[in-house]
Design a protein around this motif. Structure first.
Motif, PDB file in Angstrom:
ATOM      1  N   GLY A   1    -104.228  50.632  27.302  1.00 14.44           N
ATOM      2  CA  GLY A   1    -105.320  51.527  27.784  1.00 14.44           C
ATOM      3  C   GLY A   1    -106.235  50.725  28.643  1.00 14.44           C
ATOM      4  N   GLU A   2    -105.694  49.312  28.754  1.00 14.58           N
ATOM      5  CA  GLU A   2    -106.871  48.461  29.961  1.00 14.58           C
ATOM      6  C   GLU A   2    -106.528  48.666  31.173  1.00 14.58           C
ATOM      7  OE1 GLU A   2    -106.673  44.256  28.431  1.00 14.58           O
ATOM      8  OE2 GLU A   2    -107.017  44.756  26.656  1.00 14.58           O
ATOM      9  N   GLU A   3    -107.611  48.903  31.863  1.00 17.17           N
ATOM     10  CA  GLU A   3    -107.417  49.235  33.257  1.00 17.17           C
ATOM     11  C   GLU A   3    -107.442  47.824  34.031  1.00 17.17           C
ATOM     12  OE1 GLU A   3    -109.490  52.064  35.718  1.00 17.17           O
ATOM     13  OE2 GLU A   3    -110.478  50.217  36.691  1.00 17.17           O
ATOM     14  N   ARG A   4    -106.593  47.639  35.061  1.00 25.78           N
ATOM     15  CA  ARG A   4    -106.634  46.219  36.097  1.00 25.78           C
ATOM     16  C   ARG A   4    -106.142  46.560  37.238  1.00 25.78           C
ATOM     17  NH1 ARG A   4    -101.099  44.653  36.479  1.00 25.78           N
ATOM     18  NH2 ARG A   4     -99.594  45.909  35.088  1.00 25.78           N
ATOM     19  N   LEU A   5    -106.618  45.806  38.215  1.00 21.52           N
ATOM     20  CA  LEU A   5    -106.341  46.069  39.435  1.00 21.52           C
ATOM     21  C   LEU A   5    -105.074  45.433  40.257  1.00 21.52           C
ATOM     22  CD1 LEU A   5    -110.027  45.759  40.927  1.00 21.52           C
ATOM     23  CD2 LEU A   5    -108.730  47.852  40.484  1.00 21.52           C
ATOM     24  N   VAL A   6    -104.257  45.911  40.799  1.00 21.81           N
ATOM     25  CA  VAL A   6    -103.083  45.348  41.201  1.00 21.81           C
ATOM     26  C   VAL A   6    -103.201  45.400  42.811  1.00 21.81           C
ATOM     27  CG1 VAL A   6    -100.410  45.732  41.610  1.00 21.81           C
ATOM     28  CG2 VAL A   6    -101.658  46.279  39.194  1.00 21.81           C
ATOM     29  N   PRO A   7    -103.331  44.058  43.133  1.00 21.98           N
ATOM     30  CA  PRO A   7    -103.238  44.029  44.661  1.00 21.98           C
ATOM     31  C   PRO A   7    -102.112  44.717  45.498  1.00 21.98           C
ATOM     32  CG  PRO A   7    -103.555  41.834  43.819  1.00 21.98           C
ATOM     33  CD  PRO A   7    -103.214  42.653  42.677  1.00 21.98           C
ATOM     34  N   LEU A   8    -102.044  45.375  46.511  1.00 20.01           N
ATOM     35  CA  LEU A   8    -101.113  45.900  47.266  1.00 20.01           C
ATOM     36  C   LEU A   8    -100.904  45.491  48.686  1.00 20.01           C
ATOM     37  CD1 LEU A   8    -101.770  49.820  46.666  1.00 20.01           C
ATOM     38  CD2 LEU A   8    -100.255  48.430  45.526  1.00 20.01           C
ATOM     39  N   ALA A   9    -102.464  44.899  49.267  1.00 25.66           N
ATOM     40  CA  ALA A   9    -102.174  44.401  50.477  1.00 25.66           C
ATOM     41  C   ALA A   9    -103.525  43.479  50.743  1.00 25.66           C
ATOM     42  CB  ALA A   9    -102.201  45.642  51.386  1.00 25.66           C
ATOM     43  N   TYR A  10    -103.150  42.729  51.359  1.00 20.88           N
ATOM     44  CA  TYR A  10    -104.557  41.630  51.804  1.00 20.88           C
ATOM     45  C   TYR A  10    -104.411  41.765  53.534  1.00 20.88           C
ATOM     46  CZ  TYR A  10    -103.267  39.607  47.373  1.00 20.88           C
ATOM     47  OH  TYR A  10    -103.102  39.317  46.061  1.00 20.88           O
ATOM     48  N   CYS A  11    -105.676  42.192  53.731  1.00 20.77           N
ATOM     49  CA  CYS A  11    -105.959  42.371  55.412  1.00 20.77           C
ATOM     50  C   CYS A  11    -107.110  41.674  55.824  1.00 20.77           C
ATOM     51  CB  CYS A  11    -106.217  43.844  55.374  1.00 20.77           C
ATOM     52  SG  CYS A  11    -104.903  44.865  54.716  1.00 20.77           S
TER      53      CYS A  11
END
Length: 96
Positions: A35-45
């Motif tokens: 139930g916890e939201e997290r941000l998963v990095p997809l790209a570094y620009c």
């Protein structure tokens, strides 16, 4: 100062001192993070245009478009989402 711009219900742009980061929102499904939201990095620009291109590619790869006109319309919608998100963020920063 880092940025935090919500593009839609799936993607968020953040930054650090060197780059812009396209993140995908992920909600934990089991265990301690359920139930916890997290941000998963997809790209570094290093630039915004590169980040927007990655966002477009991400959406296009996951789409079911069947023609060039559908593809063009999809890309236009993504651009409009980015423009709206960036405009909203600029307006938010102007009125602290």
């Amino acid at each position: 100062m880092s940025i935090h711009i919500t593009i839609d219900d799936r993607f968020v742009i953040t930054s650090d001192a060197h780059q812009f980061i396209l993140n995908q929102r992920v909600v934990g499904k089991a265990g301690k993070s359920a139930g916890e939201e997290r941000l998963v990095p997809l790209a570094y620009c290093p630039t915004i245009p590169q980040l927007v291109n990655v966002l477009i590619y991400q959406h296009v790869r996951e789409s079911d478009v069947r023609s060039i006109s559908e593809l063009a319309a999809k890309i236009l919608r993504i651009g409009q989402k980015c423009e709206a998100a960036f405009s909203s963020e600029e307006h938010h920063n102007e009125n602290p």
